[in-house]
Design a protein around this motif. Structure first.
Motif, short mmCIF file in Angstrom:
data_model
loop_
_atom_site.label_atom_id
_atom_site.label_comp_id
_atom_site.label_asym_id
_atom_site.label_seq_id
_atom_site.Cartn_x
_atom_site.Cartn_y
_atom_site.Cartn_z
N TYR B 85 0.80 -1.22 0.00
CA TYR B 85 0.00 0.00 0.00
C TYR B 85 0.83 1.27 0.00
O TYR B 85 0.51 2.22 -0.68
CB TYR B 85 -0.99 0.06 1.17
CG TYR B 85 -1.65 -1.26 1.48
CD1 TYR B 85 -2.02 -2.11 0.47
CD2 TYR B 85 -1.89 -1.65 2.78
CE1 TYR B 85 -2.61 -3.34 0.73
CE2 TYR B 85 -2.49 -2.88 3.06
CZ TYR B 85 -2.85 -3.71 2.02
OH TYR B 85 -3.41 -4.91 2.28
N ALA B 86 1.92 1.30 0.83
CA ALA B 86 2.78 2.49 0.92
C ALA B 86 1.96 3.76 1.13
O ALA B 86 2.13 4.75 0.45
CB ALA B 86 3.65 2.62 -0.34
N LEU B 87 1.06 3.72 2.11
CA LEU B 87 0.34 4.94 2.50
C LEU B 87 1.26 5.79 3.37
O LEU B 87 2.17 5.28 3.99
CB LEU B 87 -0.91 4.58 3.28
CG LEU B 87 -1.89 3.68 2.56
CD1 LEU B 87 -3.08 3.38 3.45
CD2 LEU B 87 -2.35 4.32 1.28
N TYR B 88 0.99 7.11 3.39
CA TYR B 88 1.81 7.98 4.21
C TYR B 88 1.20 8.02 5.62
O TYR B 88 0.12 8.59 5.82
CB TYR B 88 1.87 9.38 3.61
CG TYR B 88 2.23 9.34 2.14
CD1 TYR B 88 3.42 8.75 1.72
CD2 TYR B 88 1.38 9.84 1.17
CE1 TYR B 88 3.75 8.68 0.39
CE2 TYR B 88 1.70 9.78 -0.17
CZ TYR B 88 2.89 9.19 -0.56
OH TYR B 88 3.21 9.11 -1.88
#
Lengths: 286, 415
Positions: B85-88
């Protein structure tokens, strides 16, 4: 089960913790008590309670002495120097360490290991061994008794540790965060500023505070590399004088010590929450 | 909207190993292209080469006719959903989705950003979570936020890197249909990497099967299933997988481990001069003869080792001794397909009515025409019908255009 184990452990921990807390807090309380004693109370045990510990009558004369009285000429400029030197050293150190640590954590370049080892090696040298050569150099190039003349040695003291701490923080941040930012349209610099730095915030604050404390509390460099113009508080305390040469300026020194401790306490209170790691939880699969 | 063309793409790492070797693909505007293969086949590397996170060693990558090999990821105008996902984590869901819009400075006013994010969130049913942080969301919600971040921007194409592999089976099924619906509705070119052949079959307009960095076949799911070009594709597509049986070539017959099967003249010509071939038989093409569903065809008797009853169907496993001349080949194939090199057995997908149980000696029947015959040396499929394959491809392309048209018409009607 987990809850019961927690409860069971608490008692033992408290028992161990209480003596340690008393051990560490007594010198601080003692400093505070001494700063609140009048000159008479300092000399006579009768004016105090709890076995000469706390004054019967709280007196503010020591604080008047350092802020408006005879010692203010020494103390106030020193306080100003301390603040300027420490804030500058902190800002420069954090910025440099962040860039350096990011490069170490993310980029492949020759000499990477050497930079890390050298950084660690520098901090092996005893501070006192550096003072005399620095004194000579500084006098020759005109940095003696100047504010930059103090900031530079503080940077060399704090940068190695800051770089190591921050490199560890950066390495924990998943590469994917940055790649996601780049795909989203960020330049390398934007990805660094908007994604990496906020995620490394606990590390940035930790290094900032370590740098500030090191500079704020330093005595060796401050006493050796300054004279009247750039003297900081720890050094200035050594130049306090009593009313006569037979009288120790204990009360004034203690009052100054209390005043310089306050910023440290405030900093810790503000930032203790931010120093908590684990901000990255939820970034990726968890 | 974009057409993406990959011509002879090669990716070599420092040690000279080609992770992606001479892959050429033509991805039409609005097409849903799947890259599939077992782990280590280079599918993710290929996707990352398209998006610009991996350098291209040689070959050309064209987006809308422009060569983009040397452009940075941000200049390619593609959006990507990462496997993790690599969400912040420091931003709310709203700011996560708005991130690409805010980076495009001056392009959008605050009101436009708000409108676009709200619209994307509405499409993904994230409206009530907009003010939360990613760490407080469930896996499926995080997945949707990642998709929101991809669709909010008017990207030329969407790239997905195994987006569902971290979700549990039920959620995976739901998200699969969700992705499919979204892609049709938006009509955006999509490249989707997966190792799961069910995702590949259900989502893709076309599926590119990769093995060790080499493209094996790129075709519609139906063509891959009915007309595979080689052993690898045949074994990879389909669940449970195709059975591979060694067969000795006789006079007008093929001798399988369970009996002789008469074959037609055209097949006799194709296998002429070979001692042994490999016959591929899909589990669902073998029937329980006692149910009487099949008249004619080839029949054989075998002892059932294990059965698995699933309600709507059941699997029967029949062990057999492989011919030593092709055993090495079958073992290698099994390794290529991420198999464990277990015993050689045939899987039969039976009707749920069948009452076969472990240890039963049963009669089975299958239509000889459903056999795929493979050359044991090259692995190539000898029974592949090029005309039929071309027809399937034409039909698939027609279906794709039609469904895109329908989606556009629906969109226009609701707007």
């Amino acid at each position: 089960m987990a809850l019961r184990d927690d409860v069971k452990g608490t008692g033992t921990y408290s028992l161990i913790a209480i003596p340690i807390m008393i051990w560490t807090i007594i010198p601080l309380l003692w400093t505070l008590a001494l700063s609140l004693k009048s000159t008479d109370a300092l000399a006579s045990a009768d004016a105090n309670i709890l076995g000469n510990f706390w004054p019967r009558q709280v007196s503010w004369e020591n604080y008047q002495l350092i802020f408006t009285g005879g010692a203010s000429e020494l103390f106030l400029p020193a306080l100003r120097n301390s603040i300027v030197v420490c804030l500058s050293a902190t800002v420069i150190s954090v910025v440099l360490a962040t860039f350096c640590a990011y490069a170490i954590a993310r980029l492949q370049f020759p000499g990477k290991r050497m930079i890390l080892t050298t950084a660690l090696g520098v901090s092996f040298f005893p501070v006192i061994a550096m003072v005399t050569p620095l004194f000579d150099v500084w006098r020759n190039i005109g940095l003696f008794d100047t504010i930059p003349g103090l900031i530079i040695p503080y940077l060399s003291l704090t940068l190695p540790l800051s770089i190591w701490i921050l490199a560890a923080f950066f390495q924990q941040i998943p590469w994917e965060m940055e790649q996601a930012a780049q795909v989203d349209g960020a330049t390398t610099w934007q990805a660094f500023r908007k994604v990496i730095v906020p995620l490394a915030a606990p590390g940035v604050f930790t290094t900032g505070i370590i740098t500030f404390f090191t500079a704020w509390n330093d005595f060796v460099f401050a006493i050796s590399l300054t004279s009247d113009r750039a003297r900081t508080v720890p050094a200035a305390l050594a130049f306090f004088t009593g009313a006569s040469q037979f009288e120790q300026p204990t009360g004034g020194i203690m009052a100054a010590a209390v005043v310089v401790t306050i910023p440290v306490v405030i900093l810790v209170l503000i930032f203790q929450r931010r120093i908590v790691a684990g901000l990255t939880s939820g970034a990726v699969k968890g | 909207m974009a057409e993406i063309v990959l011509t002879h793409l090669v990716k070599k790492y420092g040690d000279g190993f080609p992770a992606v070797n001479d892959v050429s693909l033509d991805i039409a505007d609005g097409e849903f292209m799947i890259l599939v293969g077992p782990s280590g086949c280079g599918k993710s590397t290929l996707l990352r080469m398209v998006v610009g996170l991996e350098d291209i060693t040689s070959g050309d990558l064209l987006i809308n006719g422009n060569r983009v090999n040397d452009l940075a990821p941000r200049d390619r105008n593609l959006s990507m959903v990462f496997q993790n996902y690599a969400l912040y984590p420091h931003l709310t869901v709203f700011e996560n989705i708005a991130f690409p819009l805010r980076l495009a400075k001056g392009k959008h006013t605050e009101a436009q950003v708000r409108e676009k994010v709200t619209q994307a969130a509405g499409m993904l049913e994230l409206t009530e979570h907009l003010e939360r942080k990613p760490s407080n969301l469930s896996g499926g919600q995080r997945q949707r936020v990642a998709m929101g971040r991809a669709i909010v921007r008017d990207a030329d194409a969407f790239l997905f890197d195994e987006p569902l592999s971290n979700l549990d089976a039920k959620l995976r099924g739901q998200m699969r249909t969700e992705i499919s619906r979204m892609q049709r509705r938006l009509g955006v070119t999509t490249i989707y990497v997966t190792h799961d052949q069910i995702e590949a079959m259900t989502l893709g307009d076309r599926v590119a099967v990769l093995k060790k960095g080499v493209l094996q076949q790129c075709a519609s799911p139906r063509e891959l299933y009915d007309q595979p070009v080689n052993l690898f594709v045949a074994g990879f597509i389909g669940s449970p997988p195709m059975n591979f049986l060694p067969a000795r070539v006789g006079d007008g017959t093929l001798s399988l481990p369970f009996g002789d099967v008469p074959v037609g003249t055209d097949l006799v010509e194709k296998v002429a001069g070979k001692d042994v071939v490999i016959v591929g038989l899909r589990p669902e093409h073998i029937k329980d003869a006692s149910l009487g569903d099949v008249t004619g065809g080839a029949r054989f008797n075998a002892t059932v080792d294990v059965t698995e009853w699933l309600g709507n169907e059941q699997y029967a496993y029949i062990p057999f001794e492989p011919d030593p001349s092709v055993q090495a080949l079958l073992e290698e194939l099994d390794r290529d397909l991420d198999g464990e090199g277990m015993r050689t057995q045939m899987v039969v997908n039976l009707d749920a009515r069948s009452r076969l149980r472990e240890g039963d000696d049963a009669a089975f029947a299958f239509d000889p025409a459903s056999m795929h015959v493979f050359d044991p040396e090259t692995g190539a499929c000898l029974t592949r019908d090029e005309d039929l394959a071309a027809q399937i491809a034409r039909e698939a392309e027609e279906d794709r255009r039609n469904s895109l048209e329908r989606a556009k018409a629906r969109e226009a009607a609701t707007a």
